[in-house]
Write an enzyme that holds these catalytic residues in place. Sequence first.
Site, PDB file in Angstrom:
ATOM      1  N   ASP A 162      37.332  21.956  52.070  1.00  0.00           N
ATOM      2  CA  ASP A 162      37.568  21.939  50.780  1.00  0.00           C
ATOM      3  C   ASP A 162      38.971  21.783  50.346  1.00  0.00           C
ATOM      4  O   ASP A 162      39.606  21.521  51.161  1.00  0.00           O
ATOM      5  CB  ASP A 162      37.273  23.621  50.731  1.00  0.00           C
ATOM      6  CG  ASP A 162      37.653  24.058  49.052  1.00  0.00           C
ATOM      7  OD1 ASP A 162      36.905  23.276  48.315  1.00  0.00           O
ATOM      8  OD2 ASP A 162      38.330  24.919  48.918  1.00  0.00           O
ATOM      9  N   ASP A 175      40.826  22.815  46.923  1.00  0.00           N
ATOM     10  CA  ASP A 175      41.789  23.615  46.089  1.00  0.00           C
ATOM     11  C   ASP A 175      41.622  25.178  46.799  1.00  0.00           C
ATOM     12  O   ASP A 175      40.746  25.568  47.261  1.00  0.00           O
ATOM     13  CB  ASP A 175      41.060  23.952  44.703  1.00  0.00           C
ATOM     14  CG  ASP A 175      41.073  22.764  43.862  1.00  0.00           C
ATOM     15  OD1 ASP A 175      41.949  22.602  43.454  1.00  0.00           O
ATOM     16  OD2 ASP A 175      40.221  22.325  43.450  1.00  0.00           O
ATOM     17  N   THR A 177      34.219  18.953  47.923  1.00  0.00           N
ATOM     18  CA  THR A 177      34.981  19.675  46.868  1.00  0.00           C
ATOM     19  C   THR A 177      34.051  19.934  45.722  1.00  0.00           C
ATOM     20  O   THR A 177      33.222  19.256  45.402  1.00  0.00           O
ATOM     21  CB  THR A 177      36.264  19.107  46.514  1.00  0.00           C
ATOM     22  OG1 THR A 177      36.707  19.920  45.447  1.00  0.00           O
ATOM     23  CG2 THR A 177      36.070  17.616  46.050  1.00  0.00           C
ATOM     24  N   LYS A 233      28.369  24.888  44.987  1.00  0.00           N
ATOM     25  CA  LYS A 233      28.778  25.873  46.007  1.00  0.00           C
ATOM     26  C   LYS A 233      28.609  27.160  45.124  1.00  0.00           C
ATOM     27  O   LYS A 233      29.042  27.303  44.106  1.00  0.00           O
ATOM     28  CB  LYS A 233      30.141  26.057  46.627  1.00  0.00           C
ATOM     29  CG  LYS A 233      30.535  24.694  47.522  1.00  0.00           C
ATOM     30  CD  LYS A 233      32.269  24.581  47.760  1.00  0.00           C
ATOM     31  CE  LYS A 233      32.402  23.598  48.438  1.00  0.00           C
ATOM     32  NZ  LYS A 233      33.903  23.458  48.628  1.00  0.00           N
TER      33      LYS A 233
END
Length: 220
Positions: free
Chosen positions: A14, A16, A109, A141
């Site tokens: 990922d 962030d 991401t 997600k």
Amino acid sequence: MSATVLEARALLLDMDGTLVNSDAVVERCWRRWALKQGLDPEAALKVVHGRQGYATMAALLPDRPMEQNYAENQVMLAEETADVEGVVPIGGAAAFMASLAGLPHALVTSADEALAQARLTAAALPVPEIRVTAELVGASKPDPEGFLKGAAELGFDPADCIVFEDSEAGITAGRAAGMRIVGIGPRAAALSPDAHVEDLTQLRVEAVGDGSIRLHIDAR
């Protein structure tokens, strides 16, 4: 100090909260949006991490047409891409990324390609060659689609991949993909990942002769 060792064939990262600390930007943009909608900004910030923007909007305003969420998500992405003030690497991210050179890994991401490039560049981190960004998935997600695509791009079974994630949405997605999870930072601590670290300084990557990757995780 105790250590955990995990082995994998590939790593799915990922961005962030995992490689880059972009909380300052995220909070600025989403506070503005929440106030415009008459929502409590603090409540909005509990939902936003790890998801694509349209999915956050749908969770917060379930009766609103999705077309409006998609349109406002494009505006939000442009705002976030233009605002890199306060975007910094997670502790240990530069050394961690350097240690992955030549090893199978991919970025997965909820950011789009432009935002991913902007934030990684602002944090002075390398941009992984293989990237699964928002444009390449049909579901945000916590849907596992992104991680499954990342594994497929790298050519490995999901069970042979380890996910690095900070958010509930991301950890849920990784689990649904059948992958093990290394949780990063405070948001991940309560979500029972397979291993947890405060930042990437607690990780050491070892390339094994058979092509696998050995992760040495120092617990503090």
